[in-house]
Design a protein around this motif. Structure first.
Motif, PDB file in Angstrom:
ATOM      1  N   ILE A  17       0.863  -1.195   0.000  1.00  0.00           N
ATOM      2  CA  ILE A  17       0.000   0.000   0.000  1.00  0.00           C
ATOM      3  C   ILE A  17       0.894   1.239   0.000  1.00  0.00           C
ATOM      4  CG2 ILE A  17      -1.667   1.334   1.382  1.00  0.00           C
ATOM      5  CD1 ILE A  17      -2.811  -1.337   2.339  1.00  0.00           C
ATOM      6  N   PRO A  18       0.645   2.212  -0.864  1.00  0.00           N
ATOM      7  CA  PRO A  18       1.491   3.411  -0.874  1.00  0.00           C
ATOM      8  C   PRO A  18       1.262   4.269   0.371  1.00  0.00           C
ATOM      9  CG  PRO A  18      -0.245   3.584  -2.540  1.00  0.00           C
ATOM     10  CD  PRO A  18      -0.364   2.217  -1.936  1.00  0.00           C
ATOM     11  N   VAL A  19       2.338   4.418   1.140  1.00  0.00           N
ATOM     12  CA  VAL A  19       2.308   5.198   2.377  1.00  0.00           C
ATOM     13  C   VAL A  19       3.395   6.262   2.255  1.00  0.00           C
ATOM     14  CG1 VAL A  19       2.705   5.093   4.873  1.00  0.00           C
ATOM     15  CG2 VAL A  19       1.555   3.190   3.725  1.00  0.00           C
ATOM     16  N   ALA A 166     -11.137   5.357  -8.742  1.00  0.00           N
ATOM     17  CA  ALA A 166     -11.742   4.064  -8.394  1.00  0.00           C
ATOM     18  C   ALA A 166     -10.775   2.924  -8.661  1.00  0.00           C
ATOM     19  CB  ALA A 166     -13.040   3.859  -9.179  1.00  0.00           C
ATOM     20  N   THR A 167     -10.115   2.964  -9.806  1.00  0.00           N
ATOM     21  CA  THR A 167      -9.207   1.881 -10.162  1.00  0.00           C
ATOM     22  C   THR A 167      -8.029   1.816  -9.202  1.00  0.00           C
ATOM     23  OG1 THR A 167      -9.873   2.118 -12.443  1.00  0.00           O
ATOM     24  CG2 THR A 167      -7.823   0.921 -12.043  1.00  0.00           C
ATOM     25  N   LYS A 168      -7.457   2.995  -8.883  1.00  0.00           N
ATOM     26  CA  LYS A 168      -6.297   3.017  -7.982  1.00  0.00           C
ATOM     27  C   LYS A 168      -6.688   2.705  -6.539  1.00  0.00           C
ATOM     28  CE  LYS A 168      -3.347   5.977 -10.713  1.00  0.00           C
ATOM     29  NZ  LYS A 168      -2.878   7.340 -10.949  1.00  0.00           N
ATOM     30  N   ALA A 169      -7.804   3.275  -6.120  1.00  0.00           N
ATOM     31  CA  ALA A 169      -8.249   3.029  -4.746  1.00  0.00           C
ATOM     32  C   ALA A 169      -8.622   1.553  -4.576  1.00  0.00           C
ATOM     33  CB  ALA A 169      -9.433   3.920  -4.401  1.00  0.00           C
ATOM     34  N   ALA A 170      -9.210   0.962  -5.622  1.00  0.00           N
ATOM     35  CA  ALA A 170      -9.614  -0.444  -5.538  1.00  0.00           C
ATOM     36  C   ALA A 170      -8.400  -1.333  -5.291  1.00  0.00           C
ATOM     37  CB  ALA A 170     -10.339  -0.862  -6.821  1.00  0.00           C
ATOM     38  N   ALA A 171      -7.301  -1.015  -5.959  1.00  0.00           N
ATOM     39  CA  ALA A 171      -6.081  -1.810  -5.760  1.00  0.00           C
ATOM     40  C   ALA A 171      -5.618  -1.696  -4.304  1.00  0.00           C
ATOM     41  CB  ALA A 171      -4.986  -1.332  -6.706  1.00  0.00           C
ATOM     42  N   MET A 172      -5.780  -0.498  -3.733  1.00  0.00           N
ATOM     43  CA  MET A 172      -5.392  -0.318  -2.325  1.00  0.00           C
ATOM     44  C   MET A 172      -6.310  -1.094  -1.390  1.00  0.00           C
ATOM     45  SD  MET A 172      -4.340   3.636  -2.058  1.00  0.00           S
ATOM     46  CE  MET A 172      -4.027   3.860  -0.326  1.00  0.00           C
ATOM     47  N   ASN A 191      -8.091   6.417   6.662  1.00  0.00           N
ATOM     48  CA  ASN A 191      -8.885   7.650   6.619  1.00  0.00           C
ATOM     49  C   ASN A 191      -8.012   8.846   6.992  1.00  0.00           C
ATOM     50  OD1 ASN A 191     -11.092   9.351   6.341  1.00  0.00           O
ATOM     51  ND2 ASN A 191     -11.470   9.304   8.544  1.00  0.00           N
ATOM     52  N   PRO A 192      -7.633   9.644   6.038  1.00  0.00           N
ATOM     53  CA  PRO A 192      -8.092   9.588   4.648  1.00  0.00           C
ATOM     54  C   PRO A 192      -7.196   8.738   3.740  1.00  0.00           C
ATOM     55  CG  PRO A 192      -6.831  11.574   5.017  1.00  0.00           C
ATOM     56  CD  PRO A 192      -6.840  10.835   6.321  1.00  0.00           C
ATOM     57  N   LEU A 193      -7.863   8.149   2.709  1.00  0.00           N
ATOM     58  CA  LEU A 193      -7.154   7.687   1.533  1.00  0.00           C
ATOM     59  C   LEU A 193      -7.161   8.908   0.618  1.00  0.00           C
ATOM     60  CD1 LEU A 193      -7.963   4.440  -0.494  1.00  0.00           C
ATOM     61  CD2 LEU A 193      -7.360   6.578  -1.585  1.00  0.00           C
ATOM     62  N   VAL A 194      -5.979   9.420   0.341  1.00  0.00           N
ATOM     63  CA  VAL A 194      -5.904  10.702  -0.372  1.00  0.00           C
ATOM     64  C   VAL A 194      -5.663  10.490  -1.865  1.00  0.00           C
ATOM     65  CG1 VAL A 194      -4.370  12.691  -0.715  1.00  0.00           C
ATOM     66  CG2 VAL A 194      -5.224  12.147   1.572  1.00  0.00           C
ATOM     67  N   VAL A 195      -6.395  11.244  -2.674  1.00  0.00           N
ATOM     68  CA  VAL A 195      -6.088  11.339  -4.104  1.00  0.00           C
ATOM     69  C   VAL A 195      -5.495  12.726  -4.327  1.00  0.00           C
ATOM     70  CG1 VAL A 195      -7.000  11.303  -6.455  1.00  0.00           C
ATOM     71  CG2 VAL A 195      -7.964   9.788  -4.730  1.00  0.00           C
ATOM     72  N   THR A 196      -4.310  12.772  -4.952  1.00  0.00           N
ATOM     73  CA  THR A 196      -3.635  14.051  -5.178  1.00  0.00           C
ATOM     74  C   THR A 196      -4.105  14.643  -6.500  1.00  0.00           C
ATOM     75  OG1 THR A 196      -1.810  13.145  -6.447  1.00  0.00           O
ATOM     76  CG2 THR A 196      -1.578  13.087  -4.053  1.00  0.00           C
ATOM     77  N   PRO A 197      -3.795  15.932  -6.737  1.00  0.00           N
ATOM     78  CA  PRO A 197      -4.176  16.535  -8.024  1.00  0.00           C
ATOM     79  C   PRO A 197      -3.575  15.767  -9.207  1.00  0.00           C
ATOM     80  CG  PRO A 197      -3.495  18.219  -6.461  1.00  0.00           C
ATOM     81  CD  PRO A 197      -3.200  16.909  -5.811  1.00  0.00           C
ATOM     82  N   LYS A 198      -2.433  15.107  -8.987  1.00  0.00           N
ATOM     83  CA  LYS A 198      -1.843  14.302 -10.070  1.00  0.00           C
ATOM     84  C   LYS A 198      -2.422  12.895 -10.132  1.00  0.00           C
ATOM     85  CE  LYS A 198       2.631  16.624  -9.989  1.00  0.00           C
ATOM     86  NZ  LYS A 198       3.943  16.542  -9.308  1.00  0.00           N
ATOM     87  N   LYS A 199      -3.459  12.656  -9.335  1.00  0.00           N
ATOM     88  CA  LYS A 199      -4.169  11.372  -9.297  1.00  0.00           C
ATOM     89  C   LYS A 199      -3.334  10.240  -8.718  1.00  0.00           C
ATOM     90  CE  LYS A 199      -7.706  13.282 -11.201  1.00  0.00           C
ATOM     91  NZ  LYS A 199      -8.909  13.581 -10.399  1.00  0.00           N
ATOM     92  N   GLU A 200      -2.377  10.612  -7.860  1.00  0.00           N
ATOM     93  CA  GLU A 200      -1.716   9.568  -7.076  1.00  0.00           C
ATOM     94  C   GLU A 200      -2.614   9.245  -5.887  1.00  0.00           C
ATOM     95  OE1 GLU A 200       2.917  11.075  -7.518  1.00  0.00           O
ATOM     96  OE2 GLU A 200       1.677  11.744  -5.857  1.00  0.00           O
ATOM     97  N   VAL A 201      -2.475   8.024  -5.370  1.00  0.00           N
ATOM     98  CA  VAL A 201      -3.239   7.677  -4.160  1.00  0.00           C
ATOM     99  C   VAL A 201      -2.270   7.358  -3.023  1.00  0.00           C
ATOM    100  CG1 VAL A 201      -5.358   6.862  -5.251  1.00  0.00           C
ATOM    101  CG2 VAL A 201      -3.434   5.292  -4.991  1.00  0.00           C
ATOM    102  N   TRP A 202      -2.632   7.755  -1.814  1.00  0.00           N
ATOM    103  CA  TRP A 202      -1.800   7.531  -0.634  1.00  0.00           C
ATOM    104  C   TRP A 202      -2.662   7.175   0.572  1.00  0.00           C
ATOM    105  CZ3 TRP A 202       3.351   7.442  -1.199  1.00  0.00           C
ATOM    106  CH2 TRP A 202       3.931   8.185  -2.243  1.00  0.00           C
TER     107      TRP A 202
END
Ligand code: GDP
Ligand code: MN
Length: 377
Positions: A17-19, A166-172, A191-202
């Protein structure tokens, strides 16, 4: 056992999981040094086992060394809901476009794990749950199907995530479930699972609770806190005694085997008493366990008498008797005790105890009636 955020995040990292990178500090200088290495801005986060740290002022952004020092100084030593902050986590800050909520937990009523997802994540999730519950999507996991990616994606779409998120969060979420299963969790929350303006998820925050019953195989270096909140249950856990305290009882119960202990509780209730605990010394218990058990039960101020009911199989009654004598010597009980000992080495056990003058009962019903009469009259 509840893990600190930084410990939970290690488990998240282990399953991919990207942290955001981060390290723990205990002094402001250390915090500033770590922050300098991570790069600005950083987030300084109190490590305490309660939610709502952000609202309590225990999560702060720092843009330079001066701010890192000042904000670490403010947070270290802070009182958050009765807990003193002794550690802080310094992490790289991420840009937030959207905050989502993801959790997997055990739903005991449905007897399944449930995935809970919302596009309205962040610090106000409790309010969302209360006022707009339709924004929270739940999916109960069928253990035969598990949580494949397509299902996780479907849950995200139902929660209103956009296509890419959805696709990136689903993988997480799939990885979160992997961690949940692998580490015997009863809760894994992002909480939170963050989506950045560049559409990265963390995964920007992490709550992780490991089932206490699995701690023997989850080698968590325990800084966490066990689920037990009752002080006597905490002592029991530390001594590996199988003990559950009951509200508003008056007769302490000690026995061997869960079934026998529960029947003993029923018998005490039938006789007019109220069981104050469930304590199972287990099979083959040694004297030390019995002594510790008696000691523990007698620490409950509600206990007006203790019934010890042992049916020896692999447990030897003479061993139990030795333990009781040791426990009595140690605790000098001020309330009546009644003993029933039957089965393996019962005669030897009874002989040992006869000297101590402890009252014996022959059967379970008699034992229950005796302890109630002696304790509550
Ligand atoms: P909690 O309040 O105990 O749940 O602590 P969180 O770790 O969830 O942090 C609380 C809030 O701080 C989050 O909801 C974010 O709004 C904010 N926050 C935390 N980390 C970051 C970050 O890296 N960047 C930004 N911009 N905000 C953050
Ligand atoms: Mn949070």
């Amino acid at each position: 056992m509840k893990l600190q955020e930084y410990q939970g995040k290690e488990l998240f990292r282990a399953v991919g999981i990207p942290v955001p990178p981060g390290e723990v500090a205990t002094t402001p200088e250390q915090a500033a040094e770590i922050a300098g290495r991570l790069g600005w801005p950083v987030v300084i986060k109190s490590q305490v086992l309660v939610g709502g740290r952000g609202k309590a002022g225990g999560v702060k952004l720092a843009n330079n060394a001066e701010e890192a020092l000042a904000k670490s100084t403010a947070i270290l030593g802070m009182d958050i809901k009765g807990l003193t902050v002794e550690k802080i986590l310094i992490t790289q800050a991420v840009d937030i476009e959207a905050e989502y909520y993801v959790a997997i937990t055990l739903d005991r009523d449905v007897r399944r794990d449930v995935v809970i997802v919302s596009a309205a994540g962040g610090m106000d999730i409790e309010e969302v749950a209360e006022k707009t519950p339709e924004k929270i999507i739940k999916h109960w996991i069928d253990p035969a199907i598990g949580l494949p990616a397509w299902l996780a994606r479907d849950i995200c779409f139902r929660a209103g995530f956009d296509q890419e998120a959805a696709t990136k969060a689903a993988a997480m979420i799939v990885k979160c479930y992997t961690a949940y299963v692998k580490y015997d969790a009863t809760l894994a929350e992002i909480n939170p699972l963050v989506v950045t303006p560049k559409k990265e998820v963390w995964a920007v925050d992490c709550k992780f609770i490991i089932d206490d019953n699995a701690l023997f195989r989850q080698k968590v270096t325990a800084e966490g806190e066990t689920d037990a909140t009752d002080p006597l249950e905490k002592i029991a856990q530390a001594k590996h005694i199988n003990y559950v305290r009951l509200d508003d009882g008056n007769i302490g119960i000690i026995g061997n085997g869960a079934g026998l202990v529960m029947s003993t509780m029923d018998a005490v209730r039938d006789a007019g008493g109220r069981p104050a605990d469930f304590l199972d010394i287990g099979g083959g218990a040694k004297a030390e366990v019995v002594a510790n058990s008696l000691d523990l039960v007698l620490q409950d101020p509600n206990v007006k008498g203790v019934l010890i009911n042992v049916f020896g199989g692999i447990t030897r009654c003479d061993e139990v008797a030795k333990g009781l004598m040791e426990g009595i010597k140690r605790t000098n009980p001020q309330v009546p005790l009644v003993v029933r000992l039957e089965g393996t080495a019962a005669a030897e056990g009874q002989a040992l105890l006869a000297e101590s003058g402890l009252p014996f009962a022959k059967g379970l019903r008699e034992a229950a009636e005796m302890i109630v009469a002696k304790s509550l009259s």
